[in-house]
Design a protein around this motif. Structure first.
Motif, short mmCIF file in Angstrom:
data_model
loop_
_atom_site.label_atom_id
_atom_site.label_comp_id
_atom_site.label_asym_id
_atom_site.label_seq_id
_atom_site.Cartn_x
_atom_site.Cartn_y
_atom_site.Cartn_z
N GLU A 112 -4.89 -6.32 -7.77
CA GLU A 112 -5.43 -5.32 -6.85
C GLU A 112 -6.46 -5.99 -5.96
N GLN A 113 -6.24 -5.91 -4.66
CA GLN A 113 -7.12 -6.62 -3.74
C GLN A 113 -8.52 -6.06 -3.79
N SER A 114 -9.48 -6.94 -3.53
CA SER A 114 -10.88 -6.56 -3.63
C SER A 114 -11.36 -5.82 -2.38
N ASP B 85 -1.82 -5.45 -4.18
CA ASP B 85 -1.82 -4.03 -3.85
C ASP B 85 -3.19 -3.58 -3.37
N GLY B 86 -3.18 -2.78 -2.31
CA GLY B 86 -4.42 -2.29 -1.72
C GLY B 86 -4.84 -0.95 -2.28
N SER B 87 -4.92 -0.84 -3.61
CA SER B 87 -5.37 0.39 -4.29
C SER B 87 -4.49 1.58 -3.93
N SER B 88 -3.20 1.42 -4.13
CA SER B 88 -2.25 2.51 -3.85
C SER B 88 -2.54 3.71 -4.73
N ASN B 89 -2.34 4.91 -4.17
CA ASN B 89 -2.55 6.14 -4.94
C ASN B 89 -1.24 6.71 -5.46
N VAL C 18 -9.88 -4.19 1.77
CA VAL C 18 -8.87 -3.32 2.35
C VAL C 18 -8.18 -4.04 3.51
N GLN D 185 1.89 0.02 -8.28
CA GLN D 185 1.51 -1.02 -9.24
C GLN D 185 2.32 -0.90 -10.53
N LEU E 297 0.86 -1.17 0.00
CA LEU E 297 0.00 0.00 0.00
C LEU E 297 0.90 1.23 0.00
#
Length: 304
Positions: free
Chosen positions: A59-61, A39-43, A63, A47, A14
């Motif tokens: 990308e994990q579904s 990956d936990g939706s990194s900003n 959190v 990725q 993350l």
């Protein structure tokens, strides 16, 4: 040591853009081509950097680190899994040390960070919290794994499939350790190096909130692994409160002048003591059931 082709390097991330490339590259230089990043939706560009280093990225579904680990285990198809954080605090050079015991009959290996803890790698608060949690684990679950909160794990797919993981956060390492004890998974601890997190990388761990979540996870898991402790601790507390209130009622009735009666408090004290005794009895019975269940499972495993 297992062949590198039989190992999946699992990295939950993350916002690790500053370090993920170096971590993946370190393993690839040592022949580990199967790198899975969950990956936990990194900003940031975590990725993109991971893909540019030929890692498989999903990308994990949900959190949380725990949820990422569960998805990673389900997606990994290798016989062995080497799991670590992507923040650059764990060294790829320790991979051989982590994997070697898997050839010696062990199914789960935990990296002990305290064997070589570099200066500045862990705050005093985190170090104190780790000591408390590790001590509590050894008391509650009867095993001393030295560093149950370590993020560096190596384990077989067989042991991973037996583990029942539910934590979504940082309690997943605690769950893994408890599952090893619960299912009598052959587990060992090896020394590793824990390095200081790079200045450009920010930690996702909150020492207070996440520490509290880990402690609650540790206590809740005692319900099925050590029910005598789980129910007994509450039972002893209830008995203690009942005796304390009862002592006050007795003092007011027998020794105080003028004499006063506290009927309501007397009832509360009696109920509290009875409730505590019942919990203790329930804990003893539950512990007997768990012991018998383990014995039956051991016999079943021996016949397979």
């Amino acid at each position: 040591m297992p062949d590198s082709e039989d190992v999946c390097v699992l990295i939950p991330t993350l916002n690790e853009a500053e370090t993920i490339g170096e971590v993946i590259g370190g393993f690839q230089e040592r022949g580990f081509s199967n790198v899975l990043v969950v990956d936990g939706s990194s900003n940031d560009k975590t990725q993109e950097i991971a893909r540019s280093h030929d890692a498989r990225v999903i990308e994990q579904s949900g959190v949380g680190k725990g949820q990422a680990v569960r998805e990673g285990i389900e997606s990994a198809e290798s016989e062995y899994i080497l799991m670590l954080d992507g923040d650059g605090t764990y060294k790829p050079e320790d991979a051989d040390v982590m994997l070697e015991p898997l050839d010696d009959g062990y199914e789960h290996v935990i990296g002990n960070r305290f064997a070589n803890l570099e200066n500045g790698s862990m705050t005093r608060l985190n170090r104190f919290g780790n000591r408390i949690i590790n001590r509590a684990f050894s008391i509650i679950h009867g095993q001393d794994f030295r560093d149950i909160l370590s993020g560096y794990h190596a384990f077989s797919r067989k042991s991973a499939e037996r583990a029942y993981l539910t934590s979504d956060g940082f309690g997943v390492e605690t769950e893994l350790a408890v599952e090893c004890v619960k299912h009598s998974v052959p587990t060992t601890v090896v020394p590793i190096t824990y390095e200081e997190r790079p200045d450009e990388s920010e930690t996702n761990l909150h020492p207070i909130w996440d520490g509290g979540d880990i402690i609650m996870t540790l206590y809740q898991l005692a319900k099925t692994n050590n029910p005598l402790f789980y129910f007994g601790s509450v039972g002893f507390f209830s008995i203690f409160v009942g005796l304390l209130v009862g002592s006050y009622v007795g003092f007011e009735w027998f020794l105080a002048t003028p004499r006063e009666s506290h009927e309501v408090l007397a009832v509360v004290a009696g109920v509290s003591i009875i409730f505590g005794v019942q919990l203790l009895m329930f804990g003893v019975l539950s512990d007997m059931i768990v012991t018998l269940h383990r014995e039956q499972m051991r016999r079943i495993d021996e016949r397979r």
